[in-house]
Design an enzyme around this catalytic site. Structure first.
Site, PDB file in Angstrom:
ATOM      1  N   SER A   1       4.631   0.662  -6.852  1.00  0.00           N
ATOM      2  CA  SER A   1       3.671   1.713  -6.059  1.00  0.00           C
ATOM      3  C   SER A   1       2.379   1.846  -6.960  1.00  0.00           C
ATOM      4  CB  SER A   1       4.586   2.934  -6.215  1.00  0.00           C
ATOM      5  OG  SER A   1       5.787   2.800  -5.376  1.00  0.00           O
TER       6      SER A   1
ATOM      7  N   ARG B   1      11.943  -1.860   1.770  1.00  0.00           N
ATOM      8  CA  ARG B   1      11.454  -3.166   1.781  1.00  0.00           C
ATOM      9  C   ARG B   1      12.401  -4.366   1.602  1.00  0.00           C
ATOM     10  NH1 ARG B   1       5.498  -2.358   0.708  1.00  0.00           N
ATOM     11  NH2 ARG B   1       5.439   0.079   0.952  1.00  0.00           N
TER      12      ARG B   1
ATOM     13  N   LYS C   1       1.588  -4.653  -1.315  1.00  0.00           N
ATOM     14  CA  LYS C   1       2.508  -4.218  -2.228  1.00  0.00           C
ATOM     15  C   LYS C   1       4.073  -4.633  -2.139  1.00  0.00           C
ATOM     16  CE  LYS C   1       4.909   0.289  -2.922  1.00  0.00           C
ATOM     17  NZ  LYS C   1       5.326   1.573  -2.690  1.00  0.00           N
TER      18      LYS C   1
ATOM     19  N   ASP D   1       2.438   2.022   3.928  1.00  0.00           N
ATOM     20  CA  ASP D   1       3.055   2.740   3.009  1.00  0.00           C
ATOM     21  C   ASP D   1       3.172   4.204   3.201  1.00  0.00           C
ATOM     22  OD1 ASP D   1       4.767   3.475   0.494  1.00  0.00           O
ATOM     23  OD2 ASP D   1       3.610   2.077  -0.547  1.00  0.00           O
ATOM     24  N   ASP D   2       4.396   4.780   3.534  1.00  0.00           N
ATOM     25  CA  ASP D   2       4.476   6.277   3.675  1.00  0.00           C
ATOM     26  C   ASP D   2       3.581   6.797   4.985  1.00  0.00           C
ATOM     27  OD1 ASP D   2       5.563   5.850   1.312  1.00  0.00           O
ATOM     28  OD2 ASP D   2       4.479   7.251   0.130  1.00  0.00           O
TER      29      ASP D   2
ATOM     30  N   HIS E   1       6.973  -4.584  -4.574  1.00  0.00           N
ATOM     31  CA  HIS E   1       8.038  -3.500  -4.906  1.00  0.00           C
ATOM     32  C   HIS E   1       9.429  -4.112  -4.896  1.00  0.00           C
ATOM     33  CE1 HIS E   1       8.437   1.205  -5.785  1.00  0.00           C
ATOM     34  NE2 HIS E   1       8.807   0.291  -6.604  1.00  0.00           N
TER      35      HIS E   1
ATOM     36  N   ASP F   1       6.941   1.775   5.747  1.00  0.00           N
ATOM     37  CA  ASP F   1       8.218   1.594   5.108  1.00  0.00           C
ATOM     38  C   ASP F   1       9.092   2.868   5.115  1.00  0.00           C
ATOM     39  OD1 ASP F   1       6.389   3.272   3.519  1.00  0.00           O
ATOM     40  OD2 ASP F   1       7.261   2.257   1.479  1.00  0.00           O
ATOM     41  N   ASN F   2       8.344   3.923   5.175  1.00  0.00           N
ATOM     42  CA  ASN F   2       9.418   5.240   5.095  1.00  0.00           C
ATOM     43  C   ASN F   2       8.219   6.265   5.608  1.00  0.00           C
ATOM     44  OD1 ASN F   2       8.803   4.773   1.977  1.00  0.00           O
ATOM     45  ND2 ASN F   2       7.834   6.465   2.822  1.00  0.00           N
TER      46      ASN F   2
ATOM     47  N   CYS G   1      10.594   3.300  -0.761  1.00  0.00           N
ATOM     48  CA  CYS G   1       9.921   2.121  -0.803  1.00  0.00           C
ATOM     49  C   CYS G   1      10.966   0.696  -0.822  1.00  0.00           C
ATOM     50  CB  CYS G   1       8.871   1.960  -1.738  1.00  0.00           C
ATOM     51  SG  CYS G   1       7.411   2.748  -1.267  1.00  0.00           S
TER      52      CYS G   1
ATOM     53  N   HIS H   1       0.028   5.702   0.771  1.00  0.00           N
ATOM     54  CA  HIS H   1       0.762   6.075  -0.568  1.00  0.00           C
ATOM     55  C   HIS H   1      -0.196   6.825  -1.519  1.00  0.00           C
ATOM     56  CE1 HIS H   1       3.291   5.783  -4.087  1.00  0.00           C
ATOM     57  NE2 HIS H   1       4.306   5.891  -3.344  1.00  0.00           N
TER      58      HIS H   1
ATOM     59  N   LYS I   1       9.502  11.376   4.040  1.00  0.00           N
ATOM     60  CA  LYS I   1       9.899  10.557   2.924  1.00  0.00           C
ATOM     61  C   LYS I   1      11.145  10.947   1.759  1.00  0.00           C
ATOM     62  CE  LYS I   1       7.963   8.067  -0.978  1.00  0.00           C
ATOM     63  NZ  LYS I   1       6.846   7.543  -1.738  1.00  0.00           N
TER      64      LYS I   1
HETATM   65 MG    MG Z   1       6.573   3.980   0.791  1.00  0.00          MG
END
Ligand code: MG
Length: 459
Positions: A166, A88, A141, A44-45, A143, A272-273, A84, A220, A293
């Site tokens: 998150s 996803r 996660k 994540d991130d 989301h 994810d980003n 996110c 994240h 992001k």
């Molecule tokens: Mg993310």
């Protein structure tokens, strides 16, 4: 009598012979019949520049570097959104977020007071594989909606263990299946506990095909690491969390090796980003890519990506082919011999030729949306920006008329606009965009519903 006995004897011999043949043939038949397992590991991130094998000078990622050395490392791999929830949704469905309605501008993602989540009518990778007899687990996660009918167990997963949105959203609960089991979640031990769950699932399901989706909570912000990793990375707390994820990936790969499943399992790792740059030292790095992001510059949507499948993916391959999380559903379906949905438009491709080295990627285009606004488009090495916006900036987006053109393979940092030199390429991309728009009318956003009481409280 004698005649009958002789025949019986012959029948017995034949039966024994067939039995032996069956026993001898079983492993081969079983192997051929058993479709491959799939493991998708999703950070994540995490930025394009945050792994050792992508050039980070101080974050140590020996397990991911090993995964790259034994498999394939992508250099032009994309997610379908720079935040996110839509990212996803795209991975799970193989569809642009505008098709599933899992997009928004304000809000950009789902919140604890969001009413909706992903529609149960969407068909996820888990559902596609479950129909083919796979065991499915979601760890980490989610989301895509924290209430029925949008929970992982509503969307094709046999089980769920993780946080539903998150980790900066309060209160952030830890759930098992449909139940909250801890609130707030103790975040220091999340990566450890996700790993335990993931390894247990693989061990329990080793005798049948399985799909594991392990979506890490970190890096994240807010950042947490367990005692074993806290304070150990030269890159500080951000590095601690990435190095703990690296350890976790190593545990999953080693479990597959120990169970002799490595050669029948495709493992895919990505994020994810891009990095959350406004968090400064607590955010990651997109390396040589621009921004992070929340932006449709490359740093927001181009991700580190590794594919591992000993014996099927040639060790040490670096692929510059275009590919995306949008392609995972179609690819898994093809490899599993499962049916991808045919009753709706999909935005992915089967990238098996890229993985096994038999041909180029069928993907030629990437569309960069912000909410339902098409901000930019990539065709081959060329990227055309209609609107640019720095991630999480308070400044208004900048509209470019004429659009900006970058040759990404010459200029990965998007520094030099070459539109004036290539009017033919601009015109060609504009034609493709027109076709795309005609076939991609956005569905209504499913992110905009919020609980009225909470909205009033905020006003
Ligand atoms: Mg993310």
């Amino acid at each position: 009598m004698f005649h009958t006995n002789q025949r019986r004897h012959a029948n017995v011999l034949t039966a024994i012979a067939i039995g032996c043949l069956l026993v001898m043939a079983l492993p081969a038949i079983a192997a051929a019949d058993r479709p491959p397992n799939f493991v998708i590991l999703f950070a994540d991130d995490l930025g394009y520049g945050d792994l050792g094998c992508y050039g980070h000078p101080t974050i140590r990622t020996p397990q991911l570097d090993c995964m790259a050395a034994e498999g394939m490392r992508f250099t032009q791999f994309y997610v379908a959104a720079a935040v996110c929830t839509p990212s996803r949704a795209a991975l799970m469905t193989g569809r642009l977020p505008t098709r599933s309605g899992m997009y928004g501008d304000k809000p950009r993602v789902l919140y604890p007071d969001s009413i909706d989540g992903m529609s149960p009518d969407e068909i996820t990778i888990a559902e596609v594989l479950k129909a083919r007899g796979y065991a499915t687990a979601c760890v980490g996660k989610w989301h895509l909606g924290h209430k029925p009918p949008s929970l992982p167990t509503d969307q094709g997963f046999d089980s769920y263990f993780g946080i539903p949105y998150s980790n900066d959203m309060k209160p952030c609960p830890l759930m098992r299946n449909e139940e909250v089991i801890e609130e707030p979640a103790v975040q220091e031990t999340l990566t450890q506990r996700y790993t335990t769950e993931a390894v247990r699932f693989v061990r329990e399901q080793k005798d049948k095909p399985f799909f594991l989706y392990l979506a890490y909570t970190f890096p994240h912000v807010p950042l947490f690491a367990s005692d074993r990793f806290k304070g150990t990375s030269a890159r500080g707390l951000y590095g601690d969390t990435v190095e703990e994820i690296d350890w976790s990936v190593g545990e999953v790969l080693q479990t597959l090796r120990d169970l002799k499943l490595a050669e029948n399992t495709l493992v895919f790792f990505t994020s994810d980003n891009g990095p959350w740059l406004i968090k400064k030292q607590d955010g990651g790095s997109a390396g040589l890519l621009r921004d992070g992001k929340g932006s449709t510059w490359e740093g927001g949507m181009r991700e580190p990506a590794l594919a591992w499948w000993p014996g099927r993916i040639r060790a040490g391959t670096i692929s510059g082919e275009l590919a995306s999380t949008l392609d995972l559903l179609q690819t898994c379906a093809a490899l599993a011999g499962a049916d991808a949905p045919k009753d709706r438009p999909l935005d992915g491709y089967d990238i098996t030729p890229v993985l096994n080295g038999s041909g180029p990627s069928p993907r030629e285009m990437m569309y960069y949306y912000w909410g339902d606004v098409l901000m930019a488009v990539r065709k081959g090495p060329w990227k055309l920006h209609f609107i640019t916006h720095t991630g999480y900036s308070r400044e208004e987006p900048v509209v470019h008329d004429p659009p900006l053109l970058f040759q990404l393979e010459h200029d990965p940092s998007e520094s030099y606009d070459v539109a004036a030199n290539h009017p033919d390429i601009v015109a060609e991309i504009l034609r493709t965009v027109e076709e795309h728009r005609a076939n991609s009318k956005p569905a209504p956003s499913r992110l905009e519903g919020r609980r009225e009481s909470l909205l009033k409280k905020k006003e």
